[in-house]
Design a protein around this motif. Sequence first.
Motif, PDB file in Angstrom:
ATOM      1  N   GLY A  77       0.823  -1.202   0.000  1.00 42.38           N
ATOM      2  CA  GLY A  77       0.000   0.000   0.000  1.00 42.38           C
ATOM      3  C   GLY A  77       0.850   1.242   0.000  1.00 42.38           C
ATOM      4  N   PRO A  78       0.330   2.341  -0.547  1.00 41.16           N
ATOM      5  CA  PRO A  78       1.082   3.598  -0.555  1.00 41.16           C
ATOM      6  C   PRO A  78       1.269   4.138   0.856  1.00 41.16           C
ATOM      7  CG  PRO A  78      -1.171   3.945  -1.330  1.00 41.16           C
ATOM      8  CD  PRO A  78      -0.992   2.476  -1.167  1.00 41.16           C
ATOM      9  N   PHE A  79       2.094   5.142   1.002  1.00 44.28           N
ATOM     10  CA  PHE A  79       2.349   5.646   2.356  1.00 44.28           C
ATOM     11  C   PHE A  79       1.062   6.195   2.978  1.00 44.28           C
ATOM     12  CE2 PHE A  79       3.680   9.423  -0.222  1.00 44.28           C
ATOM     13  CZ  PHE A  79       2.872  10.395   0.340  1.00 44.28           C
ATOM     14  N   GLY A  80       0.919   5.932   4.256  1.00 51.50           N
ATOM     15  CA  GLY A  80      -0.232   6.455   4.976  1.00 51.50           C
ATOM     16  C   GLY A  80      -1.536   5.715   4.720  1.00 51.50           C
ATOM     17  N   ALA A  81      -1.491   4.603   3.999  1.00 48.37           N
ATOM     18  CA  ALA A  81      -2.740   3.903   3.694  1.00 48.37           C
ATOM     19  C   ALA A  81      -3.191   3.021   4.853  1.00 48.37           C
ATOM     20  CB  ALA A  81      -2.574   3.060   2.437  1.00 48.37           C
ATOM     21  N   GLY A  82      -2.302   2.751   5.811  1.00 49.56           N
ATOM     22  CA  GLY A  82      -2.725   2.004   6.991  1.00 49.56           C
ATOM     23  C   GLY A  82      -2.080   0.637   7.161  1.00 49.56           C
ATOM     24  N   LYS A  83      -0.923   0.412   6.549  1.00 49.79           N
ATOM     25  CA  LYS A  83      -0.240  -0.874   6.683  1.00 49.79           C
ATOM     26  C   LYS A  83       0.167  -1.125   8.128  1.00 49.79           C
ATOM     27  CE  LYS A  83       2.909   0.442   3.687  1.00 49.79           C
ATOM     28  NZ  LYS A  83       2.318   1.709   3.246  1.00 49.79           N
ATOM     29  N   THR A  84       0.793  -0.136   8.721  1.00 50.08           N
ATOM     30  CA  THR A  84       1.314  -0.327  10.069  1.00 50.08           C
ATOM     31  C   THR A  84       0.181  -0.474  11.082  1.00 50.08           C
ATOM     32  OG1 THR A  84       3.249   0.929   9.433  1.00 50.08           O
ATOM     33  CG2 THR A  84       2.879   0.637  11.788  1.00 50.08           C
ATOM     34  N   GLY A 102      13.313  -1.249   9.116  1.00 45.32           N
ATOM     35  CA  GLY A 102      13.558  -0.042   8.331  1.00 45.32           C
ATOM     36  C   GLY A 102      12.423   0.947   8.333  1.00 45.32           C
ATOM     37  N   GLU A 103      11.548   0.898   9.345  1.00 47.84           N
ATOM     38  CA  GLU A 103      10.470   1.886   9.416  1.00 47.84           C
ATOM     39  C   GLU A 103      10.712   2.822  10.603  1.00 47.84           C
ATOM     40  OE1 GLU A 103       7.289   2.065   7.348  1.00 47.84           O
ATOM     41  OE2 GLU A 103       8.792   1.260   6.014  1.00 47.84           O
ATOM     42  N   ARG A 104       9.674   3.573  10.994  1.00 48.26           N
ATOM     43  CA  ARG A 104       9.853   4.629  11.984  1.00 48.26           C
ATOM     44  C   ARG A 104      10.087   4.080  13.395  1.00 48.26           C
ATOM     45  NH1 ARG A 104       5.705   5.161   8.819  1.00 48.26           N
ATOM     46  NH2 ARG A 104       5.604   6.916   7.384  1.00 48.26           N
ATOM     47  N   ARG A 130     -11.890   5.086   4.726  1.00 52.30           N
ATOM     48  CA  ARG A 130     -12.580   3.805   4.818  1.00 52.30           C
ATOM     49  C   ARG A 130     -11.576   2.772   5.302  1.00 52.30           C
ATOM     50  NH1 ARG A 130     -17.207   3.231   0.303  1.00 52.30           N
ATOM     51  NH2 ARG A 130     -18.051   5.319   0.530  1.00 52.30           N
ATOM     52  N   TYR A 131     -11.386   2.731   6.615  1.00 47.54           N
ATOM     53  CA  TYR A 131     -10.389   1.847   7.208  1.00 47.54           C
ATOM     54  C   TYR A 131     -11.011   0.535   7.676  1.00 47.54           C
ATOM     55  CZ  TYR A 131      -7.421   5.995   7.525  1.00 47.54           C
ATOM     56  OH  TYR A 131      -6.674   7.095   7.248  1.00 47.54           O
ATOM     57  N   PRO A 132     -10.270  -0.547   7.664  1.00 43.89           N
ATOM     58  CA  PRO A 132      -8.965  -0.726   7.031  1.00 43.89           C
ATOM     59  C   PRO A 132      -9.105  -0.619   5.511  1.00 43.89           C
ATOM     60  CG  PRO A 132      -9.777  -2.813   7.901  1.00 43.89           C
ATOM     61  CD  PRO A 132     -10.750  -1.768   8.317  1.00 43.89           C
ATOM     62  N   ALA A 133      -8.133   0.026   4.880  1.00 39.39           N
ATOM     63  CA  ALA A 133      -8.295   0.427   3.486  1.00 39.39           C
ATOM     64  C   ALA A 133      -7.986  -0.699   2.491  1.00 39.39           C
ATOM     65  CB  ALA A 133      -7.426   1.653   3.208  1.00 39.39           C
ATOM     66  N   ALA A 153     -10.827   0.811  14.401  1.00 38.41           N
ATOM     67  CA  ALA A 153      -9.703   0.210  15.117  1.00 38.41           C
ATOM     68  C   ALA A 153      -9.565   0.738  16.539  1.00 38.41           C
ATOM     69  CB  ALA A 153      -8.407   0.453  14.351  1.00 38.41           C
ATOM     70  N   PHE A 154     -10.194   1.874  16.810  1.00 41.61           N
ATOM     71  CA  PHE A 154      -9.977   2.490  18.118  1.00 41.61           C
ATOM     72  C   PHE A 154     -11.163   2.302  19.063  1.00 41.61           C
ATOM     73  CE2 PHE A 154      -7.354   4.880  15.027  1.00 41.61           C
ATOM     74  CZ  PHE A 154      -6.122   4.442  15.490  1.00 41.61           C
ATOM     75  N   HIS A 155     -12.184   1.540  18.619  1.00 42.16           N
ATOM     76  CA  HIS A 155     -13.327   1.292  19.498  1.00 42.16           C
ATOM     77  C   HIS A 155     -13.151  -0.051  20.211  1.00 42.16           C
ATOM     78  CE1 HIS A 155     -17.427   0.223  20.732  1.00 42.16           C
ATOM     79  NE2 HIS A 155     -17.574   1.521  20.867  1.00 42.16           N
ATOM     80  N   LYS A 191      -1.689  13.314  15.572  1.00 42.61           N
ATOM     81  CA  LYS A 191      -2.675  14.200  16.193  1.00 42.61           C
ATOM     82  C   LYS A 191      -3.491  13.503  17.278  1.00 42.61           C
ATOM     83  CE  LYS A 191      -6.099  13.473  12.609  1.00 42.61           C
ATOM     84  NZ  LYS A 191      -6.348  13.858  11.222  1.00 42.61           N
ATOM     85  N   GLN A 192      -3.796  12.214  17.066  1.00 45.71           N
ATOM     86  CA  GLN A 192      -4.648  11.558  18.072  1.00 45.71           C
ATOM     87  C   GLN A 192      -3.947  11.406  19.427  1.00 45.71           C
ATOM     88  OE1 GLN A 192      -3.921  10.252  15.136  1.00 45.71           O
ATOM     89  NE2 GLN A 192      -3.249   8.142  15.259  1.00 45.71           N
ATOM     90  N   GLN A 193      -2.633  11.589  19.443  1.00 50.74           N
ATOM     91  CA  GLN A 193      -1.923  11.535  20.738  1.00 50.74           C
ATOM     92  C   GLN A 193      -2.277  12.723  21.609  1.00 50.74           C
ATOM     93  OE1 GLN A 193      -0.311   8.875  21.214  1.00 50.74           O
ATOM     94  NE2 GLN A 193       0.840   8.222  19.421  1.00 50.74           N
TER      95      GLN A 193
END
Lengths: 577, 438
Positions: free
Chosen positions: A239-246, A267-269, A429-432, A499-501, B332-334
Amino acid sequence: MKTNIGKIVGINGNMITVAFEDAIAQNEVGYAVAGDEKLMCEVVRIRGTLADMQVFEDTTGLRAGSDVEFSGDMLSVDLGPGLLTQIYDGLQNPLPRLAEMCGFFLKRGTYLPALLDDLKWEFTPKVKVGDTVTAGETLGTVPEGIFEHCIMVPFSCQGTYQVESIIKAGTYTIKETIATIKDESGNTRDVTMTQRWPVKVPIKCYTERLRPVDPLVTQVRIVDTFFPVARGGTFCVPGPFGAGKTVLQQITSRYANADIVIIAACGERAGEVVETLREFPELEDPRTGKSLMDRTVIICNTSSMPVAAREASVYTGITIAEYYRQMGLNVLLLADSTSRWAQALRETSGRLEEIPGEEAFPAYLESVIASFYERGGLVRLKNDKEGSVTIGGTVSPAGGNFDEPVTQGTLKVVGAFHGLSRERSDARRYPAIDPLESWTKYTSVVPREQVEAARSLLSEGTEIGQMMKVVGEEGTSIEDFVLYLKSEYLDSVYLQQDAFHDVDAATPADRQIHVFSTISQILFTDMDFGDQAEARRFFHQITQTSKDWNRTEMGSDDFTKTEKKLLDMISEVTKDA
Amino acid sequence: MHKVYHRIDNIAGNVVSIKADDVQYKELAEVVSRNGSSLAQVIKINGDDVALQVFAGARGVATDAQVRFLGKTMKVPFSDALLGRVFTGGRDPRDNGPALTENMIDIGGPSVNPAKRIIPRNMVRTGIPMIDVFNTLVESQKLPIFARAGEPYNQLLARIALQAEVDIIILCGMGLKHDDYLYFRDTLEESGALSRTVMFVHTASDPIVECILAPDVALAVAEQFALQDKRVLVLMTDMTNFADAMKEIAITMEQIPSNRGYPGDLYSQLASRYEKAVDFDTAGSITILAATTMPGDDVTHPVPDNTGYITEGQFYLRNGRIEPFGSLSRLKQQVNGDTREDHRTIMNTMIQLYANFKETLEKQSMGFRMSKWDSKLLKYGERFEKEMMDLTVNIPLEEALDLGWQILADCFEPMETGIHSKLIEDFWPNYAEQAKRS
Ligand SMILES: Nc1ncnc2c1ncn2[C@@H]1O[C@H](COP(=O)(O)OP(=O)(O)OP(=O)(O)O)[C@@H](O)[C@H]1O
Ligand SMILES: [Mg+2]
């Protein structure tokens, strides 16, 4: 034995060329001497009397003429009780202990033991003197958190052995001999609770590989229902950056129905690993009531850590996974991101001036990827138990375009493909995961006919949606319009998941079976509406109600009530037969 | 005493090679020829062939130039005397102040042990609603501004720097236009922030190698301040120039390019700089804001693409405004759960309605009929753009949230916003009166 010493003759980035005299092996580890520091490196090519070695550290300050001490061993990890809950770098250096010793920064050339020597383990023997054993068979066990950790005959043992002595039940350190075994020609070998194993060699002390069939439930609905993963199977998440892989991997690492989870942050953040390593100890594993950390090992070689160790990190991860599989456990290895590992290969290959393949990746990229995923699998052990390693890797394709070597090489070998789309992540629309592009070879937790029917409804609905952009709602028939609303409904209340509920974040298999059958029923009900506005209003309402339903605990009164309410709403609009 | 070499074998690009022994990898040397002198760094050793990258460029270097190895690697002075000063990317004074030589520290040092990082938790207030409300910036975040050349990204950087509550500002210019450098200097000076600022500025006319050094120098200094418990904000502009400098050097070194001429290690090179952003357990922090211009306004270009894979979100600057779509603060959610209870709701609701407004605009342009709901959205969208998105708006978060409620109340009925009733009761302007009237 005299140490085998070579001399540095060339330095180019993290690649050194070393002149040697005595025999050395491909992939042998050496230590390049820089003042009072010794930097770990690995032979990657041998030409005549010169070896090219990649250094797992920054090479500043190395000189031509300096020594390289060869170790005689290939890059290896320590296996034994105490691996769980650890946070290692790619070379199995324990990072928290390194921090205690060196402070804020990593210090090159500092290698600490992976397992603590002074820790005592409660050993229970499982064999008696005179028993015959082979590699990988259990000599005894120690409790490691919630598991019975098997102390096994070293995997490097060939042929059959006889137990000469076995220590009695008691507490011992990993350095103490717990058994002595004798091979057919009478050579004895002392066995401790740990063994070393070269990371690039698969551990194969099992009788056969089996076809993965049972689902590994991740509790992500779109995965388990539509694109399931099998226990012992493999899957990839490009997936492209920011799409929700991590985020998807983080969810999986929490809720997946595996005994042990190994997270290889490759090799990630650094920040993302910090979230895991600070939060996991606080989170409860619903299956055991213990901390999630108790079933987790984190291997972390983030993007600013030395590049060569990135490659090592995925191998370290898979080796530890195979080790626990030998005990009859189900292990899940999550690697984020395999593209960074591929890029590390590309950098090495470039320094070796090899002939480049597509996008300058080395020509052997595909086979390296394939043999990595091959190490996953469901196996039958010598004691007839089963154990499995499931591998999930993210891929970060350049420009988000899947038509590139790493994605393509991975797609050829994995059993499931969860492709993330920029459109879906932009629309939140997650997970994307793209429900039309993704695929799987494994079996869903819900009945196959239901899934197939729902998938074709999704694709028809999407087509109608495209048409509507051109002709407007005015130009769309009510039947098509309702079909479109149904596909949107399925998307909003089932494919998407918060994911956060607390409740919505994880949907167990039995709940998926129940909910999906209700939703299927709704999708294939013939409905009667006066006009489009009425239909839209109705779907707004059932969407809202179904989302509320997702947020109630299964088995609670609210759950039953909401379901009833939903079905009542449906019967109001059901077309009379 | 260090040996002096007199015979240069090859010169190509900015790289000279000589025969020498006992040199260290990455050691510095001084190259002196009739046309001037420059520092150089060992970048490759092959037997006794040593390749050196000349910081000032190889132009004018003669084959009989003197090369003297210095026995040390690249360092930068660190002390409070840096504050208020301006240096080149190669850390020579660019103002009229004295050269600093004390307390030299290494550049490009090792990375922070992940076990010593903490989860970021402090909001950085900027006074810009598009950031504070919708994509909150967080202390220790690394965030680029993606923009076409010509967008006012430097103005935006300067403004954030002035309004953010940080202890130290470090400006790292790469290929910066001289006018832009003067703009930063004057703006910081006028607002009195110069005395807590250090600038490392490589301008477009300076030697290309210094463009690559600048971020390492700036970040090494930032790290030292952070270790002294300071909150440091580093502004890097423009990272695309940094990447292009790397590309230029890689090509003259005959490295095999991977994608549109960029070297295969572009990701690692960018990451090792951005990952210096940190919130230390028991010390200060480094926040990195960078400008990344997008050649051809194309996000899939290797520089913005690789950057997006490294940073914690991005701001898209388009037509002088921060676009709500595509822009993302991943941290931001942090923080936005602890600001004010209506923060997240206002953030989600207003963006959702703005997306609906965009759809309506599209329908309008296709000639479809406009409903009553559509005209409400049109009114809303116009006000949102004028009162929230415009970069001249400068108000604290709380005021921006209040303004959000006001705009919603002026355009919609409470239930049309989909906000749950508890919040409506507490925050909808004049809700009680309205309820009484009806
Ligand atoms: N399931 C989800 N629910 C809610 N938000 C999500 C979800 N997945 C992703 N996001 C949002 O998207 C952001 C980026 O997600 P994530 O870090 O997983 O992307 P990524 O694909 O790993 O990107 P990269 O390739 O740059 O690492 C998150 O910070 C979060 O804001
Ligand atoms: Mg990621």
